[in-house]
Design a protein around this motif. Structure first.
Motif, short mmCIF file in Angstrom:
data_model
loop_
_atom_site.label_atom_id
_atom_site.label_comp_id
_atom_site.label_asym_id
_atom_site.label_seq_id
_atom_site.Cartn_x
_atom_site.Cartn_y
_atom_site.Cartn_z
N THR A 56 0.82 -1.21 0.00
CA THR A 56 0.00 0.00 0.00
C THR A 56 0.86 1.26 0.00
OG1 THR A 56 -0.10 0.13 2.41
CG2 THR A 56 -1.76 -1.21 1.32
N GLU A 57 2.08 1.17 0.52
CA GLU A 57 3.05 2.26 0.56
C GLU A 57 2.53 3.50 1.28
OE1 GLU A 57 4.37 3.04 -3.40
OE2 GLU A 57 5.42 1.13 -3.58
N GLU A 58 1.55 3.33 2.14
CA GLU A 58 1.03 4.50 2.84
C GLU A 58 1.04 4.35 4.35
OE1 GLU A 58 -3.17 5.23 2.41
OE2 GLU A 58 -3.57 3.15 1.82
N TYR A 59 1.42 3.17 4.84
CA TYR A 59 1.39 2.91 6.27
C TYR A 59 2.78 2.62 6.82
CZ TYR A 59 -3.70 2.58 6.30
OH TYR A 59 -5.04 2.87 6.20
N CYS A 60 3.02 3.09 8.04
CA CYS A 60 4.17 2.64 8.81
C CYS A 60 3.80 1.29 9.42
CB CYS A 60 4.51 3.65 9.90
SG CYS A 60 5.64 3.01 11.15
N PHE A 61 4.61 0.28 9.21
CA PHE A 61 4.31 -1.08 9.65
C PHE A 61 4.95 -1.35 11.01
CE2 PHE A 61 5.64 -5.61 9.76
CZ PHE A 61 4.37 -6.19 9.78
N LEU A 62 4.15 -1.84 11.95
CA LEU A 62 4.63 -2.23 13.27
C LEU A 62 4.19 -3.66 13.56
CD1 LEU A 62 3.72 1.00 15.28
CD2 LEU A 62 6.00 0.33 14.52
N TYR A 63 5.12 -4.45 14.07
CA TYR A 63 4.82 -5.86 14.33
C TYR A 63 5.29 -6.22 15.73
CZ TYR A 63 5.41 -10.97 14.11
OH TYR A 63 5.38 -12.32 14.36
N TYR A 64 4.48 -7.03 16.42
CA TYR A 64 4.90 -7.51 17.74
C TYR A 64 4.29 -8.88 17.99
CZ TYR A 64 6.20 -7.61 22.62
OH TYR A 64 6.77 -7.96 23.82
N ILE A 154 1.19 10.60 10.32
CA ILE A 154 1.42 9.39 9.53
C ILE A 154 0.30 8.38 9.79
CG2 ILE A 154 3.93 9.66 9.57
CD1 ILE A 154 4.01 7.45 11.72
N LYS A 155 0.21 7.37 8.92
CA LYS A 155 -0.72 6.27 9.12
C LYS A 155 0.05 5.06 9.63
CE LYS A 155 -3.94 7.65 5.46
NZ LYS A 155 -4.61 7.22 4.20
N VAL A 156 -0.56 4.33 10.56
CA VAL A 156 0.12 3.22 11.21
C VAL A 156 -0.67 1.92 11.00
CG1 VAL A 156 0.94 2.30 13.41
CG2 VAL A 156 1.11 4.76 12.96
N PHE A 157 0.03 0.86 10.62
CA PHE A 157 -0.56 -0.46 10.47
C PHE A 157 0.14 -1.40 11.44
CE2 PHE A 157 -3.14 -3.13 7.55
CZ PHE A 157 -2.85 -4.37 8.10
N VAL A 158 -0.64 -1.97 12.35
CA VAL A 158 -0.10 -2.79 13.43
C VAL A 158 -0.52 -4.25 13.28
CG1 VAL A 158 -0.31 -3.23 15.91
CG2 VAL A 158 0.02 -0.90 15.10
N VAL A 159 0.42 -5.15 13.45
CA VAL A 159 0.12 -6.58 13.51
C VAL A 159 0.63 -7.11 14.85
CG1 VAL A 159 0.59 -8.86 12.55
CG2 VAL A 159 0.17 -6.93 11.02
N ILE A 160 -0.26 -7.71 15.62
CA ILE A 160 0.11 -8.28 16.92
C ILE A 160 -0.26 -9.76 16.93
CG2 ILE A 160 -0.25 -8.24 19.41
CD1 ILE A 160 -0.94 -5.31 19.21
N GLU A 161 0.72 -10.59 17.22
CA GLU A 161 0.48 -12.03 17.36
C GLU A 161 0.35 -12.41 18.83
OE1 GLU A 161 1.93 -15.17 14.84
OE2 GLU A 161 3.46 -13.77 14.12
N SER A 162 -0.48 -13.40 19.10
CA SER A 162 -0.69 -13.93 20.45
C SER A 162 -1.15 -12.84 21.42
CB SER A 162 0.60 -14.58 20.97
OG SER A 162 1.03 -15.61 20.10
N LEU A 163 -2.17 -12.12 21.02
CA LEU A 163 -2.70 -11.04 21.86
C LEU A 163 -3.20 -11.56 23.20
CD1 LEU A 163 -3.38 -7.98 21.94
CD2 LEU A 163 -5.64 -8.57 21.05
N ARG A 182 -9.17 7.81 14.47
CA ARG A 182 -9.83 8.36 13.28
C ARG A 182 -9.72 7.32 12.16
NH1 ARG A 182 -6.70 13.52 11.99
NH2 ARG A 182 -8.04 13.46 10.16
N PRO A 183 -10.81 7.04 11.44
CA PRO A 183 -10.81 5.98 10.44
C PRO A 183 -9.62 6.06 9.48
CG PRO A 183 -13.02 6.85 10.72
CD PRO A 183 -12.11 7.72 11.54
N GLY A 184 -8.97 4.91 9.30
CA GLY A 184 -7.87 4.82 8.34
C GLY A 184 -6.52 5.24 8.86
N LYS A 185 -6.46 5.79 10.07
CA LYS A 185 -5.19 6.30 10.59
C LYS A 185 -4.41 5.25 11.38
CE LYS A 185 -4.58 10.60 9.86
NZ LYS A 185 -3.50 11.00 8.95
N PHE A 186 -5.13 4.35 12.05
CA PHE A 186 -4.51 3.32 12.87
C PHE A 186 -5.25 2.02 12.58
CE2 PHE A 186 -4.33 0.72 16.72
CZ PHE A 186 -2.99 0.79 17.07
N ARG A 187 -4.57 1.10 11.87
CA ARG A 187 -5.20 -0.17 11.53
C ARG A 187 -4.49 -1.30 12.27
NH1 ARG A 187 -6.55 -1.63 5.73
NH2 ARG A 187 -8.45 -2.35 6.76
#
Length: 232
Positions: A56-64, A154-163, A182-187
């Protein structure tokens, strides 16, 4: 050999299915949240998920990924991500300017700025025991305020495993972040094991949280949905 081959095929199927879920979620913007319920151990390779999100090239990707035997910090992983995001996107501001611009509670600005600078929180004033609940509430407010400031830039996209291994402060942080987003800003896309027995001190809050996610239509059961039609 046959058993090992069957197991490898099953693992490959699981991985492909999960990646399709993430891909479908990324492509469909009708919801900002997806909670994948499963009953065993599933794993999402960070690099594979980042490739999908990166398209998508529009989100900062965060993974935990939570692990069963780790000692958790308060608000993990959300507080640690603040520091990461600061150095990647806001280093043109000093930590003191950042916390002020983010409207961190004034009495906590020094501590948060020090955490950003050094990775450790320092406080000048003593904390009174009877003030701890209030200080905790204000810290949560400050954390959410920082995310609101970050997501205004910025827009942030978060993936969390084993919540399901998250601590209570982390669940409270996630609840509040979702409430003010706000919609679309934090996914957020998260996985959790429905069969895991969460600790008693968090059980009521966890059950209420998961129940609300199901009520809002954010919950997807592994294997029970078409991975290509999330959100339709």
């Amino acid at each position: 050999e046959k058993i090992r081959g069957d197991r490898n095929m099953e693992q490959m199927y699981s991985l492909n299915y999960m990646l399709k879920l993430i891909k479908s979620f990324c492509d469909n913007k009708s919801s900002d949240y997806m909670f994948i319920k499963h009953y065993n151990t599933l794993s999402l390779p960070e690099n594979e998920v980042e490739k999908i999100v990166g398209e998508t090239e529009e989100y900062c990707f965060l993974y935990y990924k939570f692990s069963k035997h780790q000692m958790l910090e308060p608000y993990q992983p959300f507080l640690g991500w603040i520091r990461k995001l600061y150095y990647e996107y806001f280093a043109n501001e000093t930590p003191d300017e950042f916390v002020k611009n983010a409207k961190v509670y004034p009495m906590q600005q020094y501590s948060v700025a020090e955490y950003i600078r050094t990775g450790k929180a320092w406080r000048i004033e003593d904390i009174l025991i009877n003030e701890l609940p209030y200080e905790s509430k204000r810290m949560l407010d400050s954390l959410v305020s920082m995310y609101q400031y970050i997501c205004s830039k910025i827009k942030v996209f978060v993936v969390i495993e084993s919540l399901h291994l998250c601590n209570l402060s982390g669940i409270k942080a996630l609840q509040k972040l979702m409430a003010v987003n706000r919609p679309g800003k934090f996914r957020l896309a998260a996985t959790y094991n429905e069969s895991y027995n969460v600790p008693g001190y968090i059980l009521n809050e966890w059950n209420a949280f998961i129940s609300e996610m199901e009520k809002q239509g954010y919950q997807y059961e592994w294997g029970a949905v078409d991975a290509t039609v999330i959100g339709d």
